[in-house]
Structures are given as structure tokens and as C-alpha cells.
Design an enzyme around this catalytic site. Sequence first.
Site, short mmCIF file in Angstrom:
data_model
loop_
_atom_site.label_atom_id
_atom_site.label_comp_id
_atom_site.label_asym_id
_atom_site.label_seq_id
_atom_site.Cartn_x
_atom_site.Cartn_y
_atom_site.Cartn_z
N CYS A 1 -29.75 -13.13 18.68
CA CYS A 1 -29.93 -11.92 18.69
C CYS A 1 -29.19 -10.72 19.03
O CYS A 1 -29.08 -9.85 18.02
CB CYS A 1 -31.17 -11.54 20.08
SG CYS A 1 -30.74 -12.25 21.43
N HIS B 1 -32.88 -5.09 23.34
CA HIS B 1 -30.76 -5.29 24.05
C HIS B 1 -30.27 -3.95 23.22
O HIS B 1 -30.31 -3.60 21.91
CB HIS B 1 -30.27 -6.49 22.77
CG HIS B 1 -30.70 -7.61 23.80
ND1 HIS B 1 -31.94 -7.24 24.74
CD2 HIS B 1 -30.53 -8.89 22.75
CE1 HIS B 1 -31.92 -9.17 24.17
NE2 HIS B 1 -31.17 -10.03 23.98
#
Length: 312
Positions: free
Chosen positions: A158, A252
Site C-alpha cells: 500500500c 497513509h
Amino acid sequence: MQEKIPVAVVGATGIAGQQFLVALDQHPWFRVTRLAASERSAGKKYLEAISDASSGAIRWYCEEPVPDLVQTLVVEDAAECDFSDVGMVFTALESEAARVLEPRYAATRPVISTASAFRYEPDVPLLIPGVNLEHAPLIRIQQQRRGWKGFITPIPNCTTTGLAITLAPLQAHFGIDCVLMTSLQAISGAGRSPGVLALDILDNVIPYIPKEEGKVETETQKILGKLVDHTIQPASFRVSATCMRVNVKDGHTEAVFVSLQTEGELAEVKRAMEAWGSEFTSLGLPSAPPALIVVSEDPYHPQPRFDRDLYG
């Protein structure tokens, strides 16, 4: 499409599997017809499989409700499944289980995987739509070498995905000499088990995520490499990553320093990023955002809480 493609989701009771179910719900091309998970969930209807036996609480981790279509589907044992009646298999397995089960599925069907088990195999592309679809011919080589009718295409880590998407236009327009990246990664990336305990992350920053930095460095170079003679030649630029966990639920954040091979003005860099992927997004694919990269002039953005749901 006049008729939707039936698909299976393996690891359907976990947090990544649940994200698959939400993403596929009401999808114009795909319809979830089969669910699989570990042996302990097998034979139960999906709602029962994700419910706590003692309290009855539903272990559902998405903000969206459980899709109606899957609530009464019976969960199968992933180790016993034959998926010859579906068009595609989405897997959300731990790497060790993926190493065993995904080749069984790929013998007959395409497998889209979240696991790292096959990411570093030389005949397995790490595809990001709009970034490196020129690596897709490697799928045919994979099928020939392994004798599969299907294939395995894992999604990248990711953290790698966001980095690779935004580096792609810089590499194409200016060339890249080196990349220094520091990530501030959300709690959800750790999963639920073993995960990050609340007392570990509360009022805290955890400055190390096992194996994450190596994944980011290796995968970024593979994704932005070139397919030459049936082999991906990794990008030559250097990547150094520092990855840490922060007390953010989802989304993130990365602070990235990029040294370019040729000089570029800030305005040129912005234009290159904003225009990147327009050929892909113009296809109007159902899951694609209207733009791959959004450039903000606000020095206080991006912020996960406000920007993570942009374009859905």
C-alpha cells in the site's frame, strides 16, 4: 457488459477481504457469487461467520454496511475450493497461505491478490493502472512457464502504490536519480491480528514496521522498471524509505524528497503530475478516479482525515 462476471473473494472475513466486498458491491462488471475463508468459518453464512459467538457482535470493519448480496452466502473452506465456475478470484490472504493456495486457483482462473507471496517473482508483474500496464504482457510469460490457464497479479504494498503513482510522471519527464521517502502509516495497515494494540499507538509513533522499508524500495524499482525480453529491468534510481506507524485510522501520508536527473521548475513538475494518467482515466472505467494525482496549493494538505476519501 450485459451480464456481470461471477467472482470469488477468498479471505472474505478479514479486513482486506471486507474491503473487497465493499468495492465489488454494485460493481457494473462483477458480481460476488462465492466466499471463502479459513476452516473455522466454513459452512457458515457470511453474517454468522463474522459474528462473535459469545456476544453476537458483528466483526465488520468498513464504514459501509455489509453488502446485502453477501450476507447469506455460505463461506467455503479456502483450502478445498474449486473456482472453475467463476471468472476471477480476489484473494486477501496472509502470505504463507497465499503461497500455497493462489497457484491452485491460478491454474484455471485469474487471481488478483493482496499478498506479498508472489510480488518478487520475475514472471509476476506488479500492475498499477495508469502507471505500468506495459508490464501486462508478462502475464502470458507467467502462464507459459507455469502451465496455468489463469495467472497471479498481486497488488503492490500500500505504501509503494502512492509513491510509485506520483514518481511515474517525474521519471517520465525528468528522470530520477534518487528518492528519500518517510511514511506516516495509518493503523489500519497493520490489520486486526496481531495488529497494533491501542496502548502501543496511543500518544505514540512507532518508528519501524517489519519488512516494510525493503518492500517499498524493491517494489518501486520493479513497478517503474522496463519490460525487456520478457523480464522487468528494475528502475536504476535509488530508493531509501523510513516507514513508521502513527495514530491515524485510515490513510497513509508520505514525505518524499526526489532528486531529478534533469532540472525542472516547480510549475513544470506540477503540470506533469496533474496531466499524468489522463489517457487511462479517459477510458471511463467504473472504479477509476477522474484524476490519478491531485496537486494541492494548500500547504496544510494533504491530511488523511480530510483527503483520504477524495473521488471515493
